[in-house]
Design an enzyme around this catalytic site. Structure first.
Site, short mmCIF file in Angstrom:
data_model
loop_
_atom_site.label_atom_id
_atom_site.label_comp_id
_atom_site.label_asym_id
_atom_site.label_seq_id
_atom_site.Cartn_x
_atom_site.Cartn_y
_atom_site.Cartn_z
N HIS A 1 0.92 -0.83 0.04
CA HIS A 1 -0.36 -0.28 -0.27
C HIS A 1 1.16 1.57 -0.11
CE1 HIS A 1 -3.77 -1.96 1.30
NE2 HIS A 1 -3.00 -3.14 1.69
N SER B 1 17.00 16.25 -18.81
CA SER B 1 15.02 18.03 -19.24
C SER B 1 15.98 18.34 -19.94
CB SER B 1 15.15 18.05 -17.04
OG SER B 1 14.20 19.34 -18.57
#
Length: 455
Positions: free
Chosen positions: A155, A278
């Site tokens: 989770h 980037s």
């Protein structure tokens, strides 16, 4: 003009493997049409349906270099038929009486389907080779990191300690099962197709099954029990396996993306000077290859779903969904092969950061092994009561940002049964990795004999 990532000179290098692209090239398809006609003519000659000289002449003239691709392309558009122009061109090339025996007793779908199956057969060989290489690398990494302890997560939260080798062994076992699926599926979807106009072999009649058997033998395909013109479950099974393979490599890539996050930093897909993350942030080391893999996985799985639509067929032949197979099957094979190529490269170069794993193991200051403490205490007070006690001290440690051991040592409900020394041992993450090494050994034992040969 090239207009998709499958054939783009600019983009295809990050999405498709060249080896698989060749499997589904125009030349490959044209050759497989010719191979199918050769096998049919030879089978019919063997059984005595057509003269032997005709089969010999058909085989002799089945050279793809003798056919004008532009004539065939334009003819398909003009006639709206996928094969009639090629039949005419081939008949013209063979000439004479022999030319009249091309396509004898067959229907277009027989030739088209068999050619697609031949492409799938070749594609499967490429994929199995890639999967075996990938499995070998995964097993090597699982063994190498059998004792590299890291947080296990459920989770999205810390659960219990595991080892990196255990995580990788789970991936390896899944890849091994995909190889097994492909091998098992051969008998169901690598089928030759020769049934004639309505699949009844009325055109050959009593000799039909004998011709069909020899036809399949020449092509190295399985003889079907009954004509499968409107049975598309074989392609649906193949597409499902490809989608599952793609899902596994997508899951691996996605896991690396998550574990490469700056806040986690437990592994990295690999980096070399010159890679750019980037165009505007020079510091970025983005998991871009893994992102490509996850992206193409989504395309594969969406396209593979067309195989289920194609199972809905009308009467004895239906072209409405049949034509989708010429599109989605090449795409899912090319993209999955490209994804395997990319993820193989990632795991050849990927970087593991054990120090960050150890830092993260201690992030919750012992809470990651609260289960170990609970079970030990449960031997004295019962599991239910032990859970409640350890829950209380765990929540206190979490809320007050204290180490679990410090809170434990102030609670007599625990210290009355467990000594300080024992409590510290119980709350050491590296002491609670369960059967991680055993599971790695089991996976190695099951799949370790795989090689890169094709069975």
């Amino acid at each position: 003009m090239k207009s998709s990532v499958l054939d783009s000179d600019l983009l295809r290098g990050i999405f498709v493997s060249e080896e698989m692209r060749e499997v589904f090239s125009d030349d490959s398809l044209l050759q497989k049409w010719l191979d199918t006609w050769i096998a049919l003519a030879k089978a019919e000659a063997d059984v005595g349906v057509i003269p032997k000289f005709a089969a010999e002449e058909i085989e002799k003239k089945a050279d793809i270099n003798d056919f004008d691709r532009e004539i065939i392309r334009k003819g398909i558009v003009d006639t709206t038929h996928p094969l009639i122009v090629q039949i005419r061109e081939f008949t013209k090339s063979v000439g004479g009486k022999a030319g009249g025996y091309i396509h004898w007793g067959a229907t277009t779908q027989d030739i088209m389907d068999t050619a697609v199956v031949l492409q799938i057969k070749q594609a499967q060989e490429v994929l199995v080779k890639q999967l075996k290489q990938f499995l070998k690398k995964l097993l090597q990494l699982a063994e190498e990191h059998a004792e590299t302890v890291m947080p296990g997560r459920t989770h999205g939260q810390h659960a219990l300690p595991i080892t990196l080798g255990y995580k990788i062994a789970i991936w390896a076992d899944e890849i091994g099962k995909h190889i097994e699926r492909l091998e098992a599926g051969k008998e169901r979807y690598l089928l030759g197709s020769f049934g004639g106009a309505a699949g009844t072999l009325a055109s050959i009649h009593n000799d039909g099954l004998a011709v069909q058997k020899r036809f399949c033998e020449y092509l190295g395909l399985v003889q079907p029990t009954i004509t499968w013109h409107v049975q598309r479950d074989g392609f649906a099974e193949f597409a499902s396996i490809i989608a599952m393979i793609s899902g596994t490599i997508g899951k691996i890539a996605n896991e690396i993306i998550n574990l490469q996050k700056s806040e986690i930093g437990e592994m990295e897909e690999g980096f070399k000077m010159g890679q750019v993350g980037s165009s505007t942030m020079p510091h970025k080391r983005n998991p871009m290859i893994c992102e490509y893999v996850v992206g193409l996985t989504r395309v594969v799985q969406r396209n593979a779903s067309l195989s289920f639509d194609a199972m809905i067929q009308e009467h004895e032949r239906d072209m409405t969904f049949w034509t989708t197979e010429w599109s989605y099957l090449p795409q899912i094979c090319m993209l999955t092969s490209g994804g395997l190529e990319q993820i193989q490269g990632v795991l050849e170069r990927f970087i593991v950061y054990p120090d960050n794993m150890e830092r993260n193991l201690n992030l919750l200051q012992g809470l990651i092994v609260s289960e170990n403490l609970m079970l030990s205490l449960g031997e004295f007070v019962g599991r239910g009561e032990a859970h409640d006690i350890v829950y209380e001290v765990s929540m206190k440690a979490f809320e007050e940002k204290k180490s679990l051991i410090d809170v434990v040592l102030t609670d007599e409900r625990i210290t009355n049964h467990i000594s300080e020394e024992e409590a510290k041992k119980l709350l050491e993450p590296k002491n609670y990795i369960g059967l991680c090494k055993t599971f790695i050994s089991r996976v190695e034992e099951k799949w370790g004999n795989q090689d890169t040969s094709i069975n």
